[in-house]
Design a protein around this motif. Structure first.
Motif, PDB file in Angstrom:
ATOM      1  N   LEU A   1      35.468  31.438  26.546  1.00 51.77           N
ATOM      2  CA  LEU A   1      34.958  31.661  27.898  1.00 51.77           C
ATOM      3  C   LEU A   1      34.165  32.959  27.997  1.00 51.77           C
ATOM      4  CD1 LEU A   1      37.968  30.559  30.119  1.00 51.77           C
ATOM      5  CD2 LEU A   1      35.959  29.248  29.454  1.00 51.77           C
ATOM      6  N   ASP A   2      34.496  33.943  27.157  1.00 53.56           N
ATOM      7  CA  ASP A   2      33.760  35.202  27.182  1.00 53.56           C
ATOM      8  C   ASP A   2      32.301  34.979  26.811  1.00 53.56           C
ATOM      9  OD1 ASP A   2      35.985  36.611  27.938  1.00 53.56           O
ATOM     10  OD2 ASP A   2      36.532  37.193  25.903  1.00 53.56           O
TER      11      ASP A   2
ATOM     12  N   ARG B   1      30.585  33.284  29.701  1.00 51.95           N
ATOM     13  CA  ARG B   1      30.334  34.257  30.772  1.00 51.95           C
ATOM     14  C   ARG B   1      29.079  35.073  30.463  1.00 51.95           C
ATOM     15  NH1 ARG B   1      36.101  35.529  30.559  1.00 51.95           N
ATOM     16  NH2 ARG B   1      37.169  34.703  32.384  1.00 51.95           N
TER      17      ARG B   1
ATOM     18  N   CYS C   1      25.899  32.957  30.935  1.00 60.29           N
ATOM     19  CA  CYS C   1      25.600  32.743  32.360  1.00 60.29           C
ATOM     20  C   CYS C   1      25.147  34.030  33.034  1.00 60.29           C
ATOM     21  CB  CYS C   1      26.819  32.172  33.071  1.00 60.29           C
ATOM     22  SG  CYS C   1      27.090  30.441  32.683  1.00 60.29           S
ATOM     23  N   ALA C   2      25.725  35.155  32.636  1.00 60.64           N
ATOM     24  CA  ALA C   2      25.287  36.439  33.195  1.00 60.64           C
ATOM     25  C   ALA C   2      23.825  36.682  32.867  1.00 60.64           C
ATOM     26  CB  ALA C   2      26.157  37.570  32.649  1.00 60.64           C
TER      27      ALA C   2
ATOM     28  N   PHE D   1      29.480  29.879  37.083  1.00 64.65           N
ATOM     29  CA  PHE D   1      30.433  30.950  37.338  1.00 64.65           C
ATOM     30  C   PHE D   1      31.530  30.480  38.291  1.00 64.65           C
ATOM     31  CE2 PHE D   1      27.479  34.409  35.851  1.00 64.65           C
ATOM     32  CZ  PHE D   1      28.365  34.938  34.938  1.00 64.65           C
TER      33      PHE D   1
ATOM     34  N   LEU E   1      33.761  28.107  36.396  1.00 64.46           N
ATOM     35  CA  LEU E   1      34.591  28.859  35.469  1.00 64.46           C
ATOM     36  C   LEU E   1      35.733  29.564  36.201  1.00 64.46           C
ATOM     37  CD1 LEU E   1      34.915  29.780  32.532  1.00 64.46           C
ATOM     38  CD2 LEU E   1      33.404  31.695  33.047  1.00 64.46           C
ATOM     39  N   SER E   2      35.420  30.122  37.356  1.00 58.86           N
ATOM     40  CA  SER E   2      36.440  30.806  38.144  1.00 58.86           C
ATOM     41  C   SER E   2      37.534  29.829  38.572  1.00 58.86           C
ATOM     42  CB  SER E   2      35.804  31.448  39.375  1.00 58.86           C
ATOM     43  OG  SER E   2      36.769  32.128  40.149  1.00 58.86           O
TER      44      SER E   2
END
Length: 201
Positions: A16-17, A20, A23-24, A51, A54-55
């Motif tokens: 997931l990192d 992230r 997507c960032a 995001f 994912l949250s």
């Protein structure tokens, strides 16, 4: 290494990192305007959709089995609020300080009452009525995403115990239609005019 630390490492979903980070990058490209790199991602606004997805996955993974059993909806909401509020309030206070300074200097034609009303709503992480601009969070515009995340948190805390597979499939189907429909909405999710865009996201 303590048992708690080992459990944290085991529970962490490392992949997931990387998602992230990707997507960032895509969200950053959405905000830097047109350029050859950002043009390579014509649907880059959906990075924010991911995001949110994912949250939701992380919340379900961390709290799904506890809600309704050892964790009440109210306690769950407080946990999420305490996690999100510090970063939110820091941006809010900076924006409010700038607004007050601009008013005091006469650079901003807005009214003091409008600032006060918007600040009252913003202080408790609620979208402000359009008395000081058209933004949902006029002193911290990017906070629209946190506002919608808190709304999702509250709803999840209340209804998590009732989310059967059939209900989840229905929600996913409806949400998919809504997200596709955002292509026809104003893309200013931080404004009241784009509220439905942000809500579907």
């Amino acid at each position: 290494m303590t048992d708690n630390r080992q459990k944290q490492i085991q529970d962490r979903l490392v992949f997931l990192d990387g998602l992230r980070g990707l997507c960032a990058l895509i969200v950053i490209l959405e905000h830097v305007g047109d350029n050859p790199i950002s043009d390579m991602f014509p649907t880059r606004q959906f990075g924010m959709c991911f995001f949110f997805l994912l949250s939701g996955f992380v919340m379900s993974h961390a709290y799904g089995n506890k809600l309704g059993k050892e964790l009440s909806a109210w306690t769950f909401t407080k946990i999420r609020f305490v996690r999100l509020y510090p970063i939110y309030i820091s941006g809010f206070l900076m924006g409010l300080t700038l607004a007050v300074y601009s008013l005091a200097k006469g650079w901003d034609p807005s009214s003091w009452s409008g600032v006060a009303i918007a600040a009252g709503f913003g202080a408790v992480m609620l979208p402000a009525p359009p008395v000081y601009g058209v933004a949902l969070f006029p002193f911290n515009r990017p906070a629209w995403s946190l506002g919608f995340e808190m709304l999702a948190t509250i709803l999840y805390g209340i209804f998590a115990r009732h989310l059967t597979t059939r209900v989840l499939v229905g929600i996913v189907a409806l949400s998919s239609i809504g997200v596709i429909g955002t292509a026809f909405y104003p893309d200013h999710a931080w404004e009241w005019a784009g509220f439905w865009y942000g809500l579907w996201m």
